[in-house]
Design a protein around this motif. Structure first.
Motif, short mmCIF file in Angstrom:
data_model
loop_
_atom_site.label_atom_id
_atom_site.label_comp_id
_atom_site.label_asym_id
_atom_site.label_seq_id
_atom_site.Cartn_x
_atom_site.Cartn_y
_atom_site.Cartn_z
N GLY A 70 64.62 56.49 -20.48
CA GLY A 70 64.08 57.84 -20.40
C GLY A 70 64.22 58.43 -19.01
O GLY A 70 63.95 57.77 -18.01
N GLY A 71 64.67 59.68 -18.95
CA GLY A 71 64.85 60.35 -17.67
C GLY A 71 66.27 60.27 -17.15
O GLY A 71 66.63 61.03 -16.24
N ASP A 72 67.08 59.37 -17.68
CA ASP A 72 68.47 59.28 -17.26
C ASP A 72 69.23 60.53 -17.72
O ASP A 72 68.90 61.14 -18.74
CB ASP A 72 69.15 58.04 -17.85
CG ASP A 72 68.69 56.76 -17.18
OD1 ASP A 72 68.01 56.83 -16.13
OD2 ASP A 72 69.01 55.67 -17.72
N VAL A 73 70.25 60.87 -16.95
CA VAL A 73 71.10 62.02 -17.29
C VAL A 73 72.55 61.56 -17.31
O VAL A 73 73.04 60.97 -16.35
CB VAL A 73 70.92 63.17 -16.28
CG1 VAL A 73 71.86 64.32 -16.62
CG2 VAL A 73 69.47 63.65 -16.27
N GLY A 116 62.53 50.71 -28.77
CA GLY A 116 63.32 51.29 -27.69
C GLY A 116 64.11 52.52 -28.06
O GLY A 116 65.01 52.93 -27.33
N HIS A 117 63.80 53.13 -29.18
CA HIS A 117 64.53 54.30 -29.67
C HIS A 117 64.63 55.38 -28.59
O HIS A 117 63.66 55.67 -27.90
CB HIS A 117 63.81 54.85 -30.90
CG HIS A 117 64.58 55.83 -31.72
ND1 HIS A 117 65.03 57.05 -31.22
CD2 HIS A 117 64.99 55.80 -33.02
CE1 HIS A 117 65.65 57.70 -32.19
NE2 HIS A 117 65.65 56.97 -33.28
N ILE A 168 73.62 65.32 -20.58
CA ILE A 168 72.85 64.81 -21.71
C ILE A 168 71.63 64.10 -21.15
O ILE A 168 71.75 63.10 -20.44
CB ILE A 168 73.66 63.84 -22.57
CG1 ILE A 168 74.93 64.50 -23.11
CG2 ILE A 168 72.81 63.30 -23.72
CD1 ILE A 168 75.82 63.56 -23.92
N GLY A 169 70.46 64.62 -21.46
CA GLY A 169 69.22 63.99 -21.02
C GLY A 169 68.78 62.94 -22.03
O GLY A 169 68.88 63.14 -23.25
N VAL A 170 68.32 61.81 -21.52
CA VAL A 170 67.82 60.73 -22.38
C VAL A 170 66.30 60.83 -22.46
O VAL A 170 65.62 60.85 -21.44
CB VAL A 170 68.24 59.35 -21.82
CG1 VAL A 170 67.72 58.24 -22.73
CG2 VAL A 170 69.76 59.27 -21.68
N ILE A 171 65.79 60.90 -23.68
CA ILE A 171 64.34 60.97 -23.91
C ILE A 171 63.92 59.71 -24.65
O ILE A 171 64.46 59.41 -25.72
CB ILE A 171 63.97 62.21 -24.76
CG1 ILE A 171 64.52 63.49 -24.13
CG2 ILE A 171 62.46 62.30 -24.94
CD1 ILE A 171 64.35 64.72 -25.01
N GLU A 172 63.00 58.97 -24.08
CA GLU A 172 62.49 57.77 -24.78
C GLU A 172 61.58 58.23 -25.91
O GLU A 172 60.59 58.92 -25.69
CB GLU A 172 61.74 56.87 -23.81
CG GLU A 172 62.66 56.16 -22.82
CD GLU A 172 61.94 55.15 -21.95
OE1 GLU A 172 60.69 55.09 -21.98
OE2 GLU A 172 62.64 54.42 -21.23
N PRO A 181 70.11 52.32 -25.62
CA PRO A 181 68.85 52.13 -24.93
C PRO A 181 68.72 50.75 -24.29
O PRO A 181 68.99 49.73 -24.93
CB PRO A 181 67.79 52.33 -26.01
CG PRO A 181 68.51 52.13 -27.30
CD PRO A 181 69.92 52.57 -27.07
N LYS A 182 68.29 50.73 -23.05
CA LYS A 182 68.13 49.49 -22.30
C LYS A 182 67.18 48.54 -23.00
O LYS A 182 67.40 47.32 -23.05
CB LYS A 182 67.62 49.79 -20.90
CG LYS A 182 67.47 48.59 -19.99
CD LYS A 182 67.03 49.01 -18.60
CE LYS A 182 66.92 47.82 -17.66
NZ LYS A 182 66.50 48.25 -16.30
N ALA A 183 66.11 49.09 -23.60
CA ALA A 183 65.09 48.25 -24.23
C ALA A 183 65.59 47.52 -25.46
O ALA A 183 64.95 46.58 -25.93
CB ALA A 183 63.87 49.10 -24.60
N GLU A 184 66.75 47.94 -26.01
CA GLU A 184 67.29 47.31 -27.21
C GLU A 184 68.70 46.77 -26.98
O GLU A 184 69.42 46.46 -27.95
CB GLU A 184 67.29 48.30 -28.36
CG GLU A 184 65.89 48.78 -28.72
CD GLU A 184 65.84 49.71 -29.93
OE1 GLU A 184 64.74 50.15 -30.26
OE2 GLU A 184 66.89 49.98 -30.53
N ALA A 185 69.09 46.64 -25.73
CA ALA A 185 70.48 46.27 -25.41
C ALA A 185 70.93 44.99 -26.09
O ALA A 185 72.08 44.90 -26.55
CB ALA A 185 70.64 46.14 -23.90
#
Length: 255
Positions: A95-98, A117-118, A106-110, A79-83
């Protein structure tokens, strides 16, 4: 299912996940709780991972990142928020990245709440979600870096996945969660039946996971704040769903 999944125990109660795309042979890890257990799984399956998908920064989910990167040369995605807190990270997601994995997306769900940032990972083709420490079987993660409102919103996102979605969680907490669930939802016949099944599995030292979204919607009190029976039991018939969720989480924290 287009992916093969090997679930195994790490540390005292973490689950490790090794998954392989059956067509391309591409192999990935979900989190890296413990090097030895992961290496044993790689040897047992013969699947060599090329990518590690991290859900959040807690040490029991990233402890083996650097050792595995050194051994396998794998790419670490998180996750970008916890990089800044994820050792060896190569690629960040939000969130929203594929992402592409073999022949799948694989869809990323925040899903913040447990940490700020999980993220959870969802594979619609195979109908599988990896929710780590956001959604547990019959539970949810503690709110170390989020508010009840934040976690409640995250669980609503997961609840909206197809009911048949197979869910892999981060820990074997199900029996403890089940006993707590009965204290807030004691008249739920589906829950009582599930508790008996869980007790039998644990008595045989068998895992209680994976679960499904349908099972959790029927029996997990953290996903049932709207339920009239739970509300009556808590004396919160007119409260908001969010307030009911917050009360359940508060009670679990001291159970």
């Amino acid at each position: 299912m287009a992916v093969e999944i090997e679930q195994f125990m790490c540390r005292s109660d973490n689950f490790g996940i090794l998954m392989r795309d059956s067509q391309s042979g591409e192999t990935a890890l979900i989190d890296a709780p413990e090097e030895r257990a992961i290496l044993d799984a790689v040897e047992r399956t013969g699947w060599t991972p090329t990518v590690l998908y991290v859900t959040h920064h807690h040490p029991d989910h990233v402890e083996a990142n650097l050792a595995l990167k050194q051994r396998f040369g794998l790419k670490i995605v998180g996750p970008k928020a916890e990089a800044a807190k994820i050792p060896g990270i190569d690629e960040t997601v939000a969130g929203g990245d594929v992402l592409r994995f073999g022949g799948e997306e694989i869809g990323v769900i925040e899903t913040p709440g447990h940490t700020a940032g999980h993220v959870s990972y969802y594979m619609p083709k195979s109908g599988v979600a990896f929710t780590a420490d956001t959604l547990f079987a019959l539970g949810c993660g503690r709110l170390f870096e989020g508010t009840p409102a934040t976690m409640f919103a995250s669980l609503k996102k997961l609840a909206a996945l197809p009911a048949e979605t197979i869910v892999y969680c981060g820990h074997e907490y199900t029996l403890t969660n089940a006993r707590f669930a009965l204290t807030v939802d004691p008249t739920n016949s589906a829950l009582k039946s599930r508790v008996r099944e869980i007790e039998a599995l644990r008595a045989d030292d068998k895992p209680t996971l994976p679960t499904t979204i349908a099972q959790e919607l029927a029996t997990n009190p953290f996903m049932r704040a709207h339920d009239p029976a739970i509300r009556r039991n808590l004396g919160m018939e007119t409260a908001s769903d969010e307030a009911v969720f917050a009360e359940i989480r508060k009670r679990k924290d001291v159970a």
